[in-house]
Structure formats: C-alpha cells, structure tokens
Design a protein around this motif. Sequence first.
Motif, PDB file in Angstrom:
ATOM      1  N   VAL A 136     -20.827   4.223  63.677  1.00  0.00           N
ATOM      2  CA  VAL A 136     -20.646   4.757  65.038  1.00  0.00           C
ATOM      3  C   VAL A 136     -19.989   3.710  65.932  1.00  0.00           C
ATOM      4  O   VAL A 136     -19.079   4.019  66.716  1.00  0.00           O
ATOM      5  N   ALA A 137     -20.425   2.458  65.784  1.00  0.00           N
ATOM      6  CA  ALA A 137     -19.854   1.379  66.617  1.00  0.00           C
ATOM      7  C   ALA A 137     -18.355   1.248  66.359  1.00  0.00           C
ATOM      8  O   ALA A 137     -17.556   1.168  67.295  1.00  0.00           O
ATOM      9  N   ILE A 138     -17.988   1.232  65.089  1.00  0.00           N
ATOM     10  CA  ILE A 138     -16.550   1.126  64.762  1.00  0.00           C
ATOM     11  C   ILE A 138     -15.811   2.364  65.273  1.00  0.00           C
ATOM     12  O   ILE A 138     -14.739   2.281  65.861  1.00  0.00           O
ATOM     13  N   GLY A 139     -16.432   3.529  65.060  1.00  0.00           N
ATOM     14  CA  GLY A 139     -15.800   4.778  65.493  1.00  0.00           C
ATOM     15  C   GLY A 139     -15.527   4.806  66.976  1.00  0.00           C
ATOM     16  O   GLY A 139     -14.506   5.320  67.427  1.00  0.00           O
ATOM     17  N   LEU A 140     -16.451   4.222  67.745  1.00  0.00           N
ATOM     18  CA  LEU A 140     -16.294   4.256  69.200  1.00  0.00           C
ATOM     19  C   LEU A 140     -15.331   3.192  69.725  1.00  0.00           C
ATOM     20  O   LEU A 140     -14.542   3.451  70.631  1.00  0.00           O
ATOM     21  N   PHE A 141     -15.420   1.985  69.129  1.00  0.00           N
ATOM     22  CA  PHE A 141     -14.673   0.878  69.724  1.00  0.00           C
ATOM     23  C   PHE A 141     -13.377   0.510  68.999  1.00  0.00           C
ATOM     24  O   PHE A 141     -12.582  -0.263  69.523  1.00  0.00           O
ATOM     25  N   ASP A 142     -13.161   1.028  67.822  1.00  0.00           N
ATOM     26  CA  ASP A 142     -11.924   0.697  67.093  1.00  0.00           C
ATOM     27  C   ASP A 142     -10.914   1.830  67.292  1.00  0.00           C
ATOM     28  O   ASP A 142     -11.255   2.996  67.134  1.00  0.00           O
ATOM     29  N   ASP A 143      -9.699   1.465  67.668  1.00  0.00           N
ATOM     30  CA  ASP A 143      -8.706   2.517  67.927  1.00  0.00           C
ATOM     31  C   ASP A 143      -7.612   2.578  66.848  1.00  0.00           C
ATOM     32  O   ASP A 143      -6.507   3.034  67.096  1.00  0.00           O
ATOM     33  N   THR A 144      -7.929   2.067  65.648  1.00  0.00           N
ATOM     34  CA  THR A 144      -6.913   2.111  64.576  1.00  0.00           C
ATOM     35  C   THR A 144      -7.051   3.367  63.723  1.00  0.00           C
ATOM     36  O   THR A 144      -6.369   3.524  62.732  1.00  0.00           O
ATOM     37  N   TRP A 145      -7.969   4.261  64.102  1.00  0.00           N
ATOM     38  CA  TRP A 145      -8.150   5.462  63.298  1.00  0.00           C
ATOM     39  C   TRP A 145      -8.238   6.691  64.205  1.00  0.00           C
ATOM     40  O   TRP A 145      -8.449   6.580  65.407  1.00  0.00           O
ATOM     41  N   THR A 146      -8.060   7.859  63.601  1.00  0.00           N
ATOM     42  CA  THR A 146      -8.113   9.102  64.362  1.00  0.00           C
ATOM     43  C   THR A 146      -8.730  10.211  63.502  1.00  0.00           C
ATOM     44  O   THR A 146      -8.758  10.094  62.269  1.00  0.00           O
ATOM     45  N   ILE A 147      -9.193  11.265  64.170  1.00  0.00           N
ATOM     46  CA  ILE A 147      -9.756  12.406  63.429  1.00  0.00           C
ATOM     47  C   ILE A 147      -8.678  13.482  63.294  1.00  0.00           C
ATOM     48  O   ILE A 147      -7.983  13.807  64.255  1.00  0.00           O
ATOM     49  N   ASN A 148      -8.537  14.017  62.077  1.00  0.00           N
ATOM     50  CA  ASN A 148      -7.564  15.102  61.844  1.00  0.00           C
ATOM     51  C   ASN A 148      -8.305  16.373  61.476  1.00  0.00           C
ATOM     52  O   ASN A 148      -8.095  16.933  60.421  1.00  0.00           O
ATOM     53  N   PHE A 149      -9.192  16.789  62.355  1.00  0.00           N
ATOM     54  CA  PHE A 149     -10.044  17.917  61.994  1.00  0.00           C
ATOM     55  C   PHE A 149      -9.317  19.256  62.080  1.00  0.00           C
ATOM     56  O   PHE A 149      -9.539  20.146  61.273  1.00  0.00           O
ATOM     57  N   MET A 150      -8.421  19.388  63.050  1.00  0.00           N
ATOM     58  CA  MET A 150      -7.785  20.683  63.279  1.00  0.00           C
ATOM     59  C   MET A 150      -6.415  20.807  62.607  1.00  0.00           C
ATOM     60  O   MET A 150      -5.818  21.864  62.626  1.00  0.00           O
ATOM     61  N   THR A 151      -5.895  19.706  62.058  1.00  0.00           N
ATOM     62  CA  THR A 151      -4.574  19.776  61.413  1.00  0.00           C
ATOM     63  C   THR A 151      -4.696  19.354  59.949  1.00  0.00           C
ATOM     64  O   THR A 151      -5.753  18.896  59.516  1.00  0.00           O
ATOM     65  N   GLN A 152      -3.585  19.503  59.223  1.00  0.00           N
ATOM     66  CA  GLN A 152      -3.592  19.081  57.820  1.00  0.00           C
ATOM     67  C   GLN A 152      -2.976  17.689  57.671  1.00  0.00           C
ATOM     68  O   GLN A 152      -2.526  17.308  56.595  1.00  0.00           O
ATOM     69  N   GLU A 153      -2.966  16.940  58.772  1.00  0.00           N
ATOM     70  CA  GLU A 153      -2.384  15.591  58.750  1.00  0.00           C
ATOM     71  C   GLU A 153      -3.125  14.706  57.754  1.00  0.00           C
ATOM     72  O   GLU A 153      -2.556  13.806  57.160  1.00  0.00           O
ATOM     73  N   GLY A 154      -4.427  15.002  57.568  1.00  0.00           N
ATOM     74  CA  GLY A 154      -5.240  14.216  56.644  1.00  0.00           C
ATOM     75  C   GLY A 154      -4.691  14.219  55.228  1.00  0.00           C
ATOM     76  O   GLY A 154      -4.872  13.261  54.473  1.00  0.00           O
ATOM     77  N   LEU A 155      -3.987  15.283  54.875  1.00  0.00           N
ATOM     78  CA  LEU A 155      -3.411  15.359  53.528  1.00  0.00           C
ATOM     79  C   LEU A 155      -2.330  14.305  53.329  1.00  0.00           C
ATOM     80  O   LEU A 155      -1.953  14.007  52.210  1.00  0.00           O
ATOM     81  N   ARG A 156      -1.817  13.778  54.443  1.00  0.00           N
ATOM     82  CA  ARG A 156      -0.782  12.733  54.342  1.00  0.00           C
ATOM     83  C   ARG A 156      -1.370  11.345  54.537  1.00  0.00           C
ATOM     84  O   ARG A 156      -0.638  10.360  54.507  1.00  0.00           O
ATOM     85  N   ASN A 157      -2.671  11.283  54.761  1.00  0.00           N
ATOM     86  CA  ASN A 157      -3.346   9.990  54.859  1.00  0.00           C
ATOM     87  C   ASN A 157      -3.067   9.216  53.565  1.00  0.00           C
ATOM     88  O   ASN A 157      -3.283   9.739  52.463  1.00  0.00           O
ATOM     89  N   SER A 158      -2.572   7.973  53.718  1.00  0.00           N
ATOM     90  CA  SER A 158      -2.130   7.225  52.535  1.00  0.00           C
ATOM     91  C   SER A 158      -3.246   7.078  51.501  1.00  0.00           C
ATOM     92  O   SER A 158      -3.008   7.145  50.295  1.00  0.00           O
ATOM     93  N   MET A 159      -4.493   6.909  51.974  1.00  0.00           N
ATOM     94  CA  MET A 159      -5.600   6.747  51.032  1.00  0.00           C
ATOM     95  C   MET A 159      -5.898   8.055  50.307  1.00  0.00           C
ATOM     96  O   MET A 159      -6.180   8.070  49.114  1.00  0.00           O
ATOM     97  N   PHE A 160      -5.807   9.164  51.048  1.00  0.00           N
ATOM     98  CA  PHE A 160      -6.018  10.482  50.432  1.00  0.00           C
ATOM     99  C   PHE A 160      -4.959  10.713  49.354  1.00  0.00           C
ATOM    100  O   PHE A 160      -5.262  11.129  48.229  1.00  0.00           O
ATOM    101  N   VAL A 161      -3.705  10.410  49.714  1.00  0.00           N
ATOM    102  CA  VAL A 161      -2.592  10.601  48.777  1.00  0.00           C
ATOM    103  C   VAL A 161      -2.757   9.695  47.556  1.00  0.00           C
ATOM    104  O   VAL A 161      -2.563  10.126  46.415  1.00  0.00           O
ATOM    105  N   ASN A 162      -3.145   8.431  47.795  1.00  0.00           N
ATOM    106  CA  ASN A 162      -3.319   7.492  46.678  1.00  0.00           C
ATOM    107  C   ASN A 162      -4.438   7.934  45.736  1.00  0.00           C
ATOM    108  O   ASN A 162      -4.299   7.856  44.519  1.00  0.00           O
ATOM    109  N   PHE A 163      -5.541   8.373  46.320  1.00  0.00           N
ATOM    110  CA  PHE A 163      -6.645   8.854  45.480  1.00  0.00           C
ATOM    111  C   PHE A 163      -6.211  10.070  44.669  1.00  0.00           C
ATOM    112  O   PHE A 163      -6.576  10.213  43.506  1.00  0.00           O
TER     113      PHE A 163
END
Lengths: 270, 318
Positions: A136-163
């Motif tokens: 939660v602390a990282i989620g609140l204070f770190d701005d290097t990540w984002t939530i892709n809940f409503m779009t399919q952008e997550g499918l292009r997440n490099s880690m998702f693609v690599n896995f």
Amino acid sequence: MKRQLPFVLVFIFGAFMVFQYFVPHESSEWVYEFLLDWITIIGIFALALGIYSLYHVSVEKIKFKRENWPYSYVTLIGLFLMVVFGFTGRVGDAWGMYPVFVLTLVAFLMLLIQTTIATNKTLWLGLCAVSLVVAVAIGLFDDTWTINFMTQEGLRNSMFVNFFDYILIPILSTMFSLLAFFIASAAYRAFRARNLLATLLLIAALIVMLRFNPYMPFGLPALMADTSNWLMNVPNLAAQRAIVIGIGLGIVATALKVILGIERGYMGKG
Amino acid sequence: MMVHNLISTILITGENIGVTVSLAVIFGGLAWLMYRSIKGREVDRRVIFLFIFVAVATPIIFTITFEFKATPIVRALYDKIESLPENSTVLLSYDFDPAMAPEVQPMANALTRHCLAKGHKIVYMCLFATGQGQLERTFREVIRPEFADKVDGIDYVNLGYKAGNEGVLNVIITDFQKMFPTDVNTVPYDSIPIFNNIKSCKDLDFIVSIGGGRPGIKEWILFVGDPGDIPIAAGVAAVVAPQLYPYYPNQLLGLLGGVKGAAEYENTLKDNYPRFENSDTPAIKMMGPQTLAHIVIMLFIIIGNILYFREKRLGKHK
C-alpha cells in the motif's frame, strides 16, 4: 420443485430456440438476440468460476498436502502474478519501485492463503500485514506504476508479455512437441502390416508423409502429391462426411432428449 | 534412393559439414538398427526418442530449408485474397492458444502480410482468451516493423477477445457493435473508420479463422459462413486439417493445414511479393525438422515391419 424448475426452463427455452429458427419475424429475432446476450454473460461467469475453481483446488491441495502439493504454490503464484501484471503497468521506462510493489502484492495474497490454512495463524497474519503495508505504501507514494483496470493496456505490459512469450508459450509448445516422440514410438509399434486393413492404413500413412518430402527421385513427388490429395479428397472425405453426419444426427437426438427431459445428466444426477 | 538423394544433395552443395555429419549419424544409425531388426532385435523406445531428437535438432542447428509449391487447397486461399478488390475488409480470427502457435502463428503472420500488402483492411478478433496474446505477437512482429505506415482504426483494428464462444458468432452475424462496443483500446465502435460501412459479418468480404480447437473454424462455418453466405477460409493445426476436407470447397474456400500449409503460403507470398524476400519465414524453417523427422519415422515403420515379418515367418505371431 428444486429439480422440476430447471427441466421446465430447459423445455421452454429449448423448444423456443427450435421454433424461433423457422419464424423470421422481428419480435422473434429480438427475443433470440436478447437470449444470446445471456450466452455472453454466462461465458464471463464461467471464466470467473474457472479461476475460482483453480484457486480452490490449489488451496485444498496445499491444505491437505495431497500428491504434488508444492506445485500448487507455483500455480497460485503464476495466477496472481499474471493478474497483477495484467491490471498494472509501468509509467514510462523507469522501473522505480514497481517490481517491489508487484512482489509484495503477490506475497500478500500468498500469505493470506497461508494464514487460512496454517495452524500458527499469528505469524502468517503478521507477515501478511507487513507485506500489505509495504504494498500500500509503494502504491500510494510511488508514481512509476499505474492501474489498467478499464483498458487492455495491461496486455502490453512488458512483464506480462515476457511471461506470456518466454514462459507460457515455451511450456505449452514443449508439451505439444513431445507428441513427436510418442508418435514415432507408437508408429514403430502399431504400424505393422498385420492384415489387409492395417496394410492399407500403413500405405496411406506412408504416402501422406512422403508428400512432404522434397527428396524423392523420378517425378515421384508429383505422383505422391496427387495420390495424397486423392486420399484426402476421396476416402478421407467420404469417411469424414459419414462421421460429421452421424455426429449431427446424434446432436439432434441428444438435444431432443435434453429438451424433453429424458436426458438429465446436466443436473449432476441421472 | 530417397535417402541417397538427400545425402548426395547435401554432399554436392557441400555447404555445411555439420549437416553431413548429422545425417550420416542418423542414417548410419538407422541402417544399423535395420540390420539388427533383420537379426530379430527390437528397438528400445529410448533409441527412437534419441533419433527423433537428432532428426529434429539437426535442421534447426544447421538450417535445412526447402522450397514448396502451393497445393490447390492453399492456392485457393491465396488467390481469394489476391482477387479481392483493394480496400476490401478481411476478418482474421485468432482462435488458438500458445500450444498451437508454432503451427498456426506463421499462417496468421503471413495472412496479415498478404492482406496489408494488397491494401485490404483487417479486423482482428479472437474466440480464445489466449488468442489475444498471439494477436499482440502479430502486431509486434509484423505490423509495427513492416507496415509502420498503416494506421490503427483505418487499415486494421483489434477487437480482442470476447467470452461466449459460438454465442459471440451468433451475435456478430447480425450486429458487430452489440458484441464489440469498443476495440481493445476502448475506442468506440462508431469512431473507428474501418467500421463505417460494416454493421455485421455480412458486410465483410472475407473471413479467415486461424486455430484448430473449439470454438474454431467449424463454428465459424455453422454460425457465420453458411447462414450469412460469407466466404470463409481457415488455417489449422495439421491434426485438424483432415476433418475439414468435407467443407472444402463449398463451405471452406481454402485451407492451410499445419506447418506444411503455412510453408506453402509463405513460399507463394515470397515468390509473388519481392518486398517479403527477407521477411521471417518460420514455417519454411520448420519444414526442415518436420521432413527429416518424417523420414526417420518412416524408416522406423519399415524396421518395425521387418521385425514383424521375421517373427511371423518364425511362427511367433499367429
């Protein structure tokens, strides 16, 4: 009533779908399309049910230490990792605390499962709380990540693609490619000219395999290709048509039995 | 004779000593096994596995490739795409998972190349949840590097995956928007230029289902092709291809079956489009291992039969 209601519903909707096909009226089409929406809804629920079932079976396996239970941890970690990677992503090229966030989130979920099944719940609950606080602390204070809940952008997440590309595809391809070894072994043992039918099967198989081969002398490739095409287009076609028609009639008979309540296997009991 | 031709071709070209040595090992070993079978010795299955491994690995390591002429069933699909007027809309459905991908992903990529080079518009969708990942591969391996000038929404659109199997097809035969209100990038259906004149599958010029499982090509024929009188073709895994012959050529315009079908398509594309001369052709590369493995399997079948007839002669089989 508990058993009769599903039979009544199956009869009404099954019979309606049969007759609707022959009624090209606007109202009939509208009802048909309305019912089709339910298929999509059921499909989505089936996916959710499938994921829950995987989770439940894995947790039960760990809880009762059934055969090969440690692999269930791998299944659950893989499931959670893909879900987290699918719904989140990096902003820009910087990694920041994103990997730590993902790991603590997955750790939290795993520890939560461990808490429910462990005897010493206090220890696991403590670890669970720590990982949640860090996530939660990282989620609140770190701005290097984002939530892709409503779009399919997550499918292009490099880690998702690599896995997907470097773990899932090789694993599934490996499983599929193992067939080559077993087919070779089975062909050696089974393809023997024991009788006329076996001999015909053997010859047909050799011809179909030979058509792939560019290293054949005296115009044989053309002959093999023609013979192979004939085998596929005539004997194979005739057999396949018979099978398809047989299956089709079988489906009609089974559908009628289900609609009329004769076949009740889908209720879980005969 | 066949084996002799194969070895002599390699020796004459003299391109790769590794290939020669590997083939000598494979066929020398098989000759030895054949001699043993005449003497009545069975072949252990681990030996078969070893031979298959070497037969598959050699063409991958030393690269043996062949040229293939398209068979009529493959040519029919190629010709259909060729004959469509420019700006036609083709739907490519990725109905497969990673297990099938080595066989059918090359087809999907080759069809994408062909359609875009010919100036057609492509609508992508998938009936398999994992098809979405495979679709992304085509975007990454073909569209972005080779067709950077093509615009998302104008020249192609990615509708992604929808749950519901044949239910999805039952809806899109009458209304695309109902099932796909947006594309994967959440662009509303009405704002996507490619759909300006497309309301349902009936407005498409051609559909190709790539896969081999269920839902797949049979469902496309049953729920879309036949009711809507829409031309359909397919690219499927080799094990599925024989089951689809009853649909060809009336309900299925063309069929790519397995790596061989994909290799034939890649070869035809390369021959007719010079711009694809240096494009990746994975199916053609895969035909090397497949061909050599087939030869080894055929020789093992012969060895098995030698043993069988020997035992029969000695009265071990009734």
